[in-house]
Design an enzyme around this catalytic site. Structure first.
Site, PDB file in Angstrom:
ATOM      1  N   SER A 118       0.840  -1.192   0.000  1.00  0.00           N
ATOM      2  CA  SER A 118       0.000   0.000   0.000  1.00  0.00           C
ATOM      3  C   SER A 118       0.881   1.251   0.000  1.00  0.00           C
ATOM      4  CB  SER A 118      -0.966  -0.035   1.189  1.00  0.00           C
ATOM      5  OG  SER A 118      -2.018   0.899   1.023  1.00  0.00           O
ATOM      6  N   GLU A 215      -1.556  -2.929  -8.106  1.00  0.00           N
ATOM      7  CA  GLU A 215      -2.878  -3.074  -7.496  1.00  0.00           C
ATOM      8  C   GLU A 215      -3.240  -1.736  -6.887  1.00  0.00           C
ATOM      9  OE1 GLU A 215      -3.615  -3.330  -3.806  1.00  0.00           O
ATOM     10  OE2 GLU A 215      -1.656  -2.407  -3.520  1.00  0.00           O
ATOM     11  N   HIS A 280      -4.816  -5.483  -1.734  1.00  0.00           N
ATOM     12  CA  HIS A 280      -5.810  -5.186  -0.701  1.00  0.00           C
ATOM     13  C   HIS A 280      -7.013  -6.124  -0.714  1.00  0.00           C
ATOM     14  CE1 HIS A 280      -3.589  -1.368  -0.937  1.00  0.00           C
ATOM     15  NE2 HIS A 280      -4.036  -1.095   0.258  1.00  0.00           N
TER      16      HIS A 280
END
Length: 310
Positions: A118, A215, A280
């Site tokens: 992230s 992602e 995620h």
């Protein structure tokens, strides 16, 4: 310049000390403790950096002051007793503290394992550029996916302790979006962070020769379009060898996301594999960054040439 393989740190062994840091957002204490219990169950000795549970006095989305988050990371990395540094969670904040790190001191500390995803994507890029190290795009200690999902836990555990056992990545959902087979060096992470890094001191000049693993979370298709278009227009994707796609949680109906991804990436003329199971989503498989590998759209797999760790 084509990407070259990076230096692989040593694998972990029972009894190793690992440090947990919070470079980004605030960390829930109860989730942190649950994650530490999992690490202890692997016979690791986790130590928590001093400011992990801090909250910034004015900006509540940050885990403490920039200088404190940077100091925690640097001190953990430079501690010779620590074999790995694991991030507690993502959120936002890495880009505020990356320039406060003493990269010369961290380079002198030698290679060790670094894990996160992230917002931590910005640190993966910095570690690649400044330290020349393979890092692990994988679950964070206080993340719900790590606490609840057995596959997520096992992927990280195996990568840390038995990296030769997880040379092929993929899951039942994976399939080819654009056909082909390509070799290159893995890189990537959260695609919005990769775009936000453009023009900063830690950004790579391009992804040429790389297998780009991307992602994201919470980005509607038009925002993903803008992010990918920025990477395309900047020339950053010129020469990329192949693209592996992870999860797109809270990004709208997946059919809409797939249509957008194919529209923006299909014209590159390189293999693209979707739903590889990192990011995620409900599972977050660990993906080494900086390792030579082969992306095969027919088998819908990413196969590492060498184990992630030595």
């Amino acid at each position: 310049m084509t990407l070259m393989p990076l230096t692989r740190p040593a694998r972990l062994r029972a009894g190793d000390r690992v440090a947990v840091v919070a470079p980004s957002g605030p960390v829930p204490a109860e989730r942190l403790e649950a994650g530490l219990d999992i690490l202890r169950g692997w016979d690791l000795d986790p130590v928590v950096a001093p400011h992990v549970l801090d909250v910034h006095p004015r900006l509540g989305y940050l885990a403490g002051r920039d200088e404190d988050r940077a100091r925690d990371l640097q001190d953990a990395w430079c501690d010779p007793a620590v074999s790995a540094v694991l991030c507690a969670r993502g959120g936002y904040g890495v880009q505020r503290m990356a320039d406060l790190l003493d990269w010369t001191a961290m380079r002198a500390a030698g290679p060790k394992v670094f894990v996160g995803y992230s917002d931590i994507t910005a640190l993966h890029e910095a570690f690649a550029r400044r330290l020349g190290l393979v890092t692990l795009h994988g679950p964070m200690t206080a993340a719900m996916t790590f606490l609840k999902d057995t596959a997520t836990q096992e992927s990280l555990r195996a990568t840390l302790f038995e990296p030769e056992s997880v040379r092929t990545l993929g899951q039942d959902t994976a399939r080819g979006l654009v056909p082909g087979r390509a070799a290159g060096v893995t890189l990537g992470g959260c695609v919005s962070l990769l775009a936000a890094e453009l023009g900063t001191p830690y950004a790579r000049p391009s992804a040429a020769g790389g297998l780009l693993m991307i992602e994201d979370v919470g980005e509607e298709p038009y925002r993903l379009d803008r992010i990918l278009t920025q990477l395309l227009r900047s020339g950053w994707l010129d020469g990329v060898a192949g693209i592996g796609l992870g999860s797109w949680a809270e990004c709208g109906p997946y059919e809409d996301v797939r249509t957008l991804l194919l529209d923006r990436l299909g014209g590159l003329g390189v293999p693209v594999v979707e739903e590889l199971g990192f990011g995620h989503g409900e599972s977050n498989l660990t993906v080494p960054l900086g390792v030579p590998a082969v992306l095969d759209a027919e088998s819908a797999t990413l196969t590492l040439d060498v184990p992630a760790l030595v």
